[in-house]
Design an enzyme around this catalytic site. Sequence first.
Site, PDB file in Angstrom:
ATOM      1  N   GLY A   1      48.388  45.602  40.123  1.00 26.30           N
ATOM      2  CA  GLY A   1      47.860  46.932  39.776  1.00 26.30           C
ATOM      3  C   GLY A   1      46.812  46.854  38.683  1.00 26.30           C
TER       4      GLY A   1
ATOM      5  N   SER B   1      53.900  44.237  38.641  1.00 25.65           N
ATOM      6  CA  SER B   1      54.909  43.732  37.704  1.00 25.65           C
ATOM      7  C   SER B   1      54.899  44.543  36.406  1.00 25.65           C
ATOM      8  CB  SER B   1      54.627  42.261  37.390  1.00 25.65           C
ATOM      9  OG  SER B   1      55.415  41.867  36.302  1.00 25.65           O
TER      10      SER B   1
ATOM     11  N   VAL C   1      40.108  43.233  30.398  1.00 26.55           N
ATOM     12  CA  VAL C   1      38.691  43.167  30.038  1.00 26.55           C
ATOM     13  C   VAL C   1      37.912  43.431  31.332  1.00 26.55           C
ATOM     14  CG1 VAL C   1      38.705  41.658  28.013  1.00 26.55           C
ATOM     15  CG2 VAL C   1      38.842  40.665  30.294  1.00 26.55           C
TER      16      VAL C   1
ATOM     17  N   LYS D   1      24.812  52.478  31.864  1.00 32.23           N
ATOM     18  CA  LYS D   1      24.244  51.140  31.591  1.00 32.23           C
ATOM     19  C   LYS D   1      22.917  51.012  32.330  1.00 32.23           C
ATOM     20  CE  LYS D   1      25.242  46.250  32.623  1.00 32.23           C
ATOM     21  NZ  LYS D   1      26.268  45.311  33.143  1.00 32.23           N
TER      22      LYS D   1
ATOM     23  N   PRO E   1      16.498  44.797  33.658  1.00 33.11           N
ATOM     24  CA  PRO E   1      16.723  46.211  33.971  1.00 33.11           C
ATOM     25  C   PRO E   1      17.358  46.417  35.352  1.00 33.11           C
ATOM     26  CG  PRO E   1      14.487  45.602  34.532  1.00 33.11           C
ATOM     27  CD  PRO E   1      15.161  44.342  34.036  1.00 33.11           C
TER      28      PRO E   1
ATOM     29  N   LEU F   1      40.447  38.655  40.806  1.00 31.29           N
ATOM     30  CA  LEU F   1      40.520  37.334  40.181  1.00 31.29           C
ATOM     31  C   LEU F   1      41.313  36.350  41.026  1.00 31.29           C
ATOM     32  CD1 LEU F   1      41.112  38.491  36.483  1.00 31.29           C
ATOM     33  CD2 LEU F   1      38.958  37.732  37.504  1.00 31.29           C
TER      34      LEU F   1
ATOM     35  N   THR G   1      29.490  40.840  37.421  1.00 27.21           N
ATOM     36  CA  THR G   1      29.479  40.957  38.878  1.00 27.21           C
ATOM     37  C   THR G   1      30.866  41.060  39.524  1.00 27.21           C
ATOM     38  OG1 THR G   1      29.239  38.550  38.802  1.00 27.21           O
ATOM     39  CG2 THR G   1      27.275  39.809  39.339  1.00 27.21           C
TER      40      THR G   1
END
Length: 488
Positions: A37, A64, A72, A103, A123, A358, A369
């Site tokens: 999650g 969990s 992060v 951004k 940019p 990940l 990215t």
Amino acid sequence: MTATAGPTATVFNYTLERRESRAPAPPSLRRIVIVGGGTAGWMTAMMLANSLSSRGVEIEVVESPVVGIIGVGEGSTPWLRGFFDSLGIEESEWMPACNATYKCGITFDGWSTRPGFESYFHPFASMLDNLTLTQFVHNCQARVNGEDVEAHPNRFFIASYLARKRLAPKPARSFPFDIWYGYHFDAVLVGEFLHRKAVERGVKYRACHLTGAKLNERGDIACVTTKDGEEIKADFFVDCTGFAGMLIQKTLGTPYVSYSDNLFNDSAVAMPTPMGDSIPCQTISKAMKHGWAWEIPLTNRFGNGYVYSSAFCSAHEAERELREMLGLLDSDVPARHLKMKIGRVTKHWNRNCLAVGLSQGFIEPLEATALLFIQRTAQAFLECVEAGDLSERVQDQFNAKVNEHFEGTRDYIVTHYKTNSRTDTEYWRANNANPNISDALKELYATWMSGKSIAPDVGRQRIGKGYPIFSSRPTTWTRSATCWSEAP
Ligand SMILES: Cc1cc2nc3c(=O)[nH]c(=O)nc-3n(C[C@H](O)[C@H](O)[C@H](O)COP(=O)(O)OP(=O)(O)OC[C@H]3O[C@@H](n4cnc5c(N)ncnc54)[C@H](O)[C@@H]3O)c2cc1C
């Protein structure tokens, strides 16, 4: 949902259009369990629910209560806009809930030692830049071939102006041009926001720690198991367990390709600082002794962190260098230390398991990215589901496509380390001299060394995968730089 360029789009202006299908979902996909999650788990849950819930597919997220999220990952590319748009979630709803800011791009500070180019802005280009970006690309090439023309990116793009003036990329009134921008946000709040939304949209949620998984006679995952011995069954599993890669790596044994020979950074240390009176609209990436430091503005604080290579400095040294830069040497603001595994699995979709986030792989966060990988992986999977073909042939094509995206992005990030002109520490010298670069990048080197345009290669997406030609214009590169001449 598919990515399409509108008639007035610049090279970089794409919107994500939803292509609705009402066809029933394949029978092998009646129940999907997403394990994890974090941002990957909830983004995937939202995308799958958006497309499949109304077609009778049950989606459950299992998380969990004892393993936290990485917490992060606070900067995005402009593609995140398409993610929220496709879900019908307005900025006015999600941005305040996640302390988010706009951004316009990234300032690279101290990456080049060339006079006048010590700082430059990467940019996000918009329709308004259509004329000047052609000139920019032209001038860069002319400069490479010895002409003394203006080629500093800060002079050519509206986003650079907005970043300098700390202006939001949102016109006050109706404006006939699309301005392209990304976001900064609190990763924990984004997770909580998406969790709430997903549950509202019918996604089930269970907090429980999983200890493993059982395979059926074909070798597919039959169920995941809890520490109390309960079995949670599904037709299809999504592994969003972060670096643990519990299903894709540990259960299915999918091989992992490390990028540690190409990209040296494997650690990070992060700490917040207070926000000032006016909020910037850019990320700053500052070159450090053994890596680089990010500064990301949120509405209530700055997120700061130092991404470094543990082969060149200890966690203690990195924290000290970051604290020194932030003026926090004597402060008791706690630092968070993180390890990063850089690379990817060979099959992101293996048997009845899809890895997202990940767990499928990670390329260090220099260009922010990672959320784009999450979006693209879930989207590409949904396109296969929409086409009703989940065969091995389609899986192979899917994996090849995701791998190509990883390789292209890796090469793009490697280019930052090969083309800067810093040589002040062993870290930068080792990066410059690193011979471990892909064949595609070697070919690009050769083209560059010969003084020819690299535009065709970048246009064919040999590097970058999603980054347009102006992102790869090497205004700070020099043809006589040691990194090029030492390249094999
Ligand atoms: C230093 C750093 C900076 C980054 N900066 C950026 C950035 O600027 N932009 C960007 O796009 N990305 C960035 N990223 C990447 C980004 O943080 C991740 O891609 C994103 O947060 C997704 O993480 P995740 O959901 O895959 O994993 P995690 O956040 O680690 O979530 C894993 C989930 O799996 C669950 N889990 C694990 N084990 C079990 C178990 N046994 N049973 C049940 N559940 C389990 C956990 O409870 C958790 O919910 C950065 C990463 C790092 C390390």
